[in-house]
Write a protein that holds these residues in place. Structure first.
Motif, PDB file in Angstrom:
ATOM      1  N   THR A  81       0.807  -1.222   0.000  1.00  0.00           N
ATOM      2  CA  THR A  81       0.000   0.000   0.000  1.00  0.00           C
ATOM      3  C   THR A  81       0.837   1.268   0.000  1.00  0.00           C
ATOM      4  O   THR A  81       0.361   2.310  -0.431  1.00  0.00           O
ATOM      5  CB  THR A  81      -0.972   0.041   1.201  1.00  0.00           C
ATOM      6  OG1 THR A  81      -0.215  -0.041   2.401  1.00  0.00           O
ATOM      7  CG2 THR A  81      -1.984  -1.086   1.132  1.00  0.00           C
ATOM      8  N   THR A 103      -1.438   2.918  -2.329  1.00  0.00           N
ATOM      9  CA  THR A 103      -2.195   4.147  -2.097  1.00  0.00           C
ATOM     10  C   THR A 103      -1.276   5.356  -2.035  1.00  0.00           C
ATOM     11  O   THR A 103      -1.713   6.476  -2.216  1.00  0.00           O
ATOM     12  CB  THR A 103      -2.994   4.080  -0.775  1.00  0.00           C
ATOM     13  OG1 THR A 103      -2.085   3.910   0.303  1.00  0.00           O
ATOM     14  CG2 THR A 103      -3.996   2.938  -0.780  1.00  0.00           C
ATOM     15  N   SER A 124      -6.185   2.386  -6.110  1.00  0.00           N
ATOM     16  CA  SER A 124      -6.188   3.130  -4.843  1.00  0.00           C
ATOM     17  C   SER A 124      -5.186   4.275  -4.821  1.00  0.00           C
ATOM     18  O   SER A 124      -5.131   5.031  -3.865  1.00  0.00           O
ATOM     19  CB  SER A 124      -5.905   2.173  -3.677  1.00  0.00           C
ATOM     20  OG  SER A 124      -6.923   1.194  -3.600  1.00  0.00           O
ATOM     21  N   THR A 126      -4.260   7.774  -5.636  1.00  0.00           N
ATOM     22  CA  THR A 126      -5.033   8.954  -6.015  1.00  0.00           C
ATOM     23  C   THR A 126      -4.182  10.169  -6.367  1.00  0.00           C
ATOM     24  O   THR A 126      -4.669  11.095  -6.995  1.00  0.00           O
ATOM     25  CB  THR A 126      -6.010   9.360  -4.891  1.00  0.00           C
ATOM     26  OG1 THR A 126      -5.260   9.620  -3.703  1.00  0.00           O
ATOM     27  CG2 THR A 126      -7.024   8.249  -4.634  1.00  0.00           C
TER      28      THR A 126
END
Length: 168
Positions: A81, A103, A124, A126
């Protein structure tokens, strides 16, 4: 522990949940053997090889300044992540983080290009800041990502086909 194979020695390093294999003397990570959670890569490592952590269950990784390259598909399809790619990294293979759970990413300021599909299908992710010094963004680099914010420096002179297609 280690085994000798074809003039190379494979050494294993411990991680949460398992080990990871490193080919010596190249000091390149070749295989994830069940690592989970946060991975702290040993400071003797010089490169993260092709597919080293593909499909891995690691969620974060601490890459030391000794690492200069990240191979193709190195973290693709992983549970990763977040990652900070240190400034020692000068090259990143195609699909390096494709289809991962990423992310958050901080890119190395030593990169001159973002490879093809490096962050493709990262739904995920952004936001990304492309570091100054990057000259090219490869084809499909961020396609099908969750990007809503991108900062591109004026050093970028080439953006590949569909680099940002189907982003949010």
């Amino acid at each position: 522990s280690s085994v000798t194979a074809a003039n190379a020695e494979v050494v294993t390093f411990a991680c949460v949940g398992g080990t990871y294999s490193v080919e010596m003397p190249a000091a390149s990570i070749t295989k994830d053997n069940g690592c989970t959670g946060t991975l702290v890569i040993d400071s003797s490592i010089k490169s993260i090889g092709d597919r080293a952590f593909q499909w891995s269950k690691i969620t974060s990784v601490l890459i030391p300044n000794s690492v200069t390259s990240i191979g193709s598909d190195a973290f693709s399809y992983s549970a990763l992540t977040s990652v900070v790619i240190p400034n020692s990294v000068t090259s990143m293979g195609n699909y390096a983080f494709q289809s991962s759970a990423i992310t958050s990413v901080v890119l190395s300021s030593s990169l001159t290009s973002i490879s093809d599909s490096a962050f493709g299908n990262t739904k995920s992710l952004t936001s990304v800041v492309i570091p100054s010094g990057v000259q090219s963004i490869g084809t499909f680099s961020f396609w099908y990502s969750g990007l809503t914010s991108v900062t591109i420096p004026n050093t970028v002179t080439s953006i590949g086909f569909n680099a940002f297609s189907y982003t949010k």
